[in-house]
Design a protein around this motif. Sequence first.
Motif, short mmCIF file in Angstrom:
data_model
loop_
_atom_site.label_atom_id
_atom_site.label_comp_id
_atom_site.label_asym_id
_atom_site.label_seq_id
_atom_site.Cartn_x
_atom_site.Cartn_y
_atom_site.Cartn_z
N LEU A 61 0.82 -1.22 0.00
CA LEU A 61 0.00 0.00 0.00
C LEU A 61 0.85 1.27 0.00
N GLY A 62 2.14 1.13 -0.24
CA GLY A 62 3.04 2.27 -0.15
C GLY A 62 3.32 2.57 1.32
N LEU A 68 -4.17 2.08 6.83
CA LEU A 68 -3.35 1.05 7.48
C LEU A 68 -2.78 1.59 8.80
N VAL A 69 -2.29 2.82 8.74
CA VAL A 69 -1.70 3.41 9.95
C VAL A 69 -2.76 3.58 11.03
N SER A 70 -3.95 4.08 10.65
CA SER A 70 -4.93 4.33 11.72
C SER A 70 -5.52 3.03 12.25
N GLY A 261 3.73 -9.03 0.94
CA GLY A 261 2.74 -7.98 0.71
C GLY A 261 1.48 -8.11 1.54
N LEU A 262 1.23 -9.27 2.11
CA LEU A 262 -0.01 -9.48 2.87
C LEU A 262 -0.15 -8.50 4.03
N GLY A 263 0.95 -8.14 4.66
CA GLY A 263 0.87 -7.23 5.80
C GLY A 263 1.13 -5.78 5.44
N ILE A 302 -6.62 -4.86 6.17
CA ILE A 302 -6.63 -3.56 5.47
C ILE A 302 -6.07 -3.73 4.06
N VAL A 303 -5.03 -4.52 3.93
CA VAL A 303 -4.44 -4.75 2.59
C VAL A 303 -5.47 -5.43 1.68
#
Length: 404
Positions: A61-62, A68-70, A261-263, A302-303
């Motif tokens: 997700l970059g 993702l952060v929240s 990439g899953l996480g 989220i991903v």
Amino acid sequence: MSESSTLKSQTETWIERGQASVMNTYNRFPVALKRGAGCQMWDVDGKRYLDFLSGIAVNSLGHGHEKLVSALNAQMADLMHCSNLYWIPAQIELAELLVKNSPFDKAFFCNSGAEAVESALKLARKYGKTKHNATRTKVIAMTNSFHGRTYGAMTLTGQAKYQADFTPLVPDVIHVPFNDFVALQAAMTPEICAIILEPIQGEGGIQPADPAYLKQVRTLCDAQDIVLIFDEVQTGIGRTGKLFSFQHAGVQPDVIALAKGLGGGFPIGAMLAVDKVAAAFQPGDHASTFGGNPMACTAGKIVLEALLQDGLLSHAAEMGTYLQMRLQELQQQFPAIQNVRGLGLMQGIELNQPVADIVKECLENGLLLVGAGANVIRFVPPLTVGKVEIDEALQILSNLLRRR
Ligand code: PLP
């Protein structure tokens, strides 16, 4: 403090400290990275880089993705870790999402790609022994493959350079040439319990499996009830423009290893299996203290939501096509480029020379890339990458190639 030490850059200082304290297992570039946003990163001295490596196909997700952060912040405040002695809601939700969007029925969670491969290896051996007989223990893996650095995964890895100093390896692993069905058939015996392969060999130089070969392997496994394992640690979770790369060939394995990439940057591994095979595992057979951790599973959720609900999967497919087209244009311009291959946002260009110096020069010019084997430059940017960033990255590369 002497004058020379006050003149040291932040980068030099961190490298010195790292060399003094961190075990010497990586060939590191002379850069210390501190911050990321989207497809960009900054080093400790404030220099900007375009990230076409994404932690080696990890930051899907970059960097600094808001959702993702929240979600991770909220999960951290609620519950950071919980033992698998109890049911963990975030783990169940991620398992549900994975099985709902795949041909698999059950998920086992761990922390890395190597661990996912180890889990698959154990499951396949237990299936072979319990469903068939105690001598069904042999596993066929491919030459030029890469499956990780733990003993089982390293043994499956078909490259002597990763193994030579660490023998003896795990017994009963046989290697056959990749994409060679005749060689595979010749290696078959009643003791084979599993075949493992990467649908695109990543570390081995972005080498895709031939779809016809995958179909033949599937048919062979069906006929002899052999567990077919695909290692999609690098190719999985949208990297190739589909959720799983096996969907391109329409060939489904029985077991899949996932991680990277899953996480979206949070450490996680997963092994998914169809019920028939998954049922071989009973309580006590396999475990991981941190496996299925609420933080890791929240990241995975989220991903997957970004890919499946927010349009990221189709974006990745579109950007993959664009990247490949632009790389093919480069090939027309530069005879040193022998080949462009890959699927989606997992692309490689093969040069007629070692690429280490080119990758290093790209870094000096603000582009993070990594090789895959000696002569291949690999492109695995965040799945959120846009055309502007692809154009900028290829401009940096073509400027360098022109000067060589
Ligand atoms: N399998 C494949 C196909 C990989 O590319 C990798 C890592 O590059 C692994 C397994 C090992 O993953 P990890 O480094 O998370 O253990």
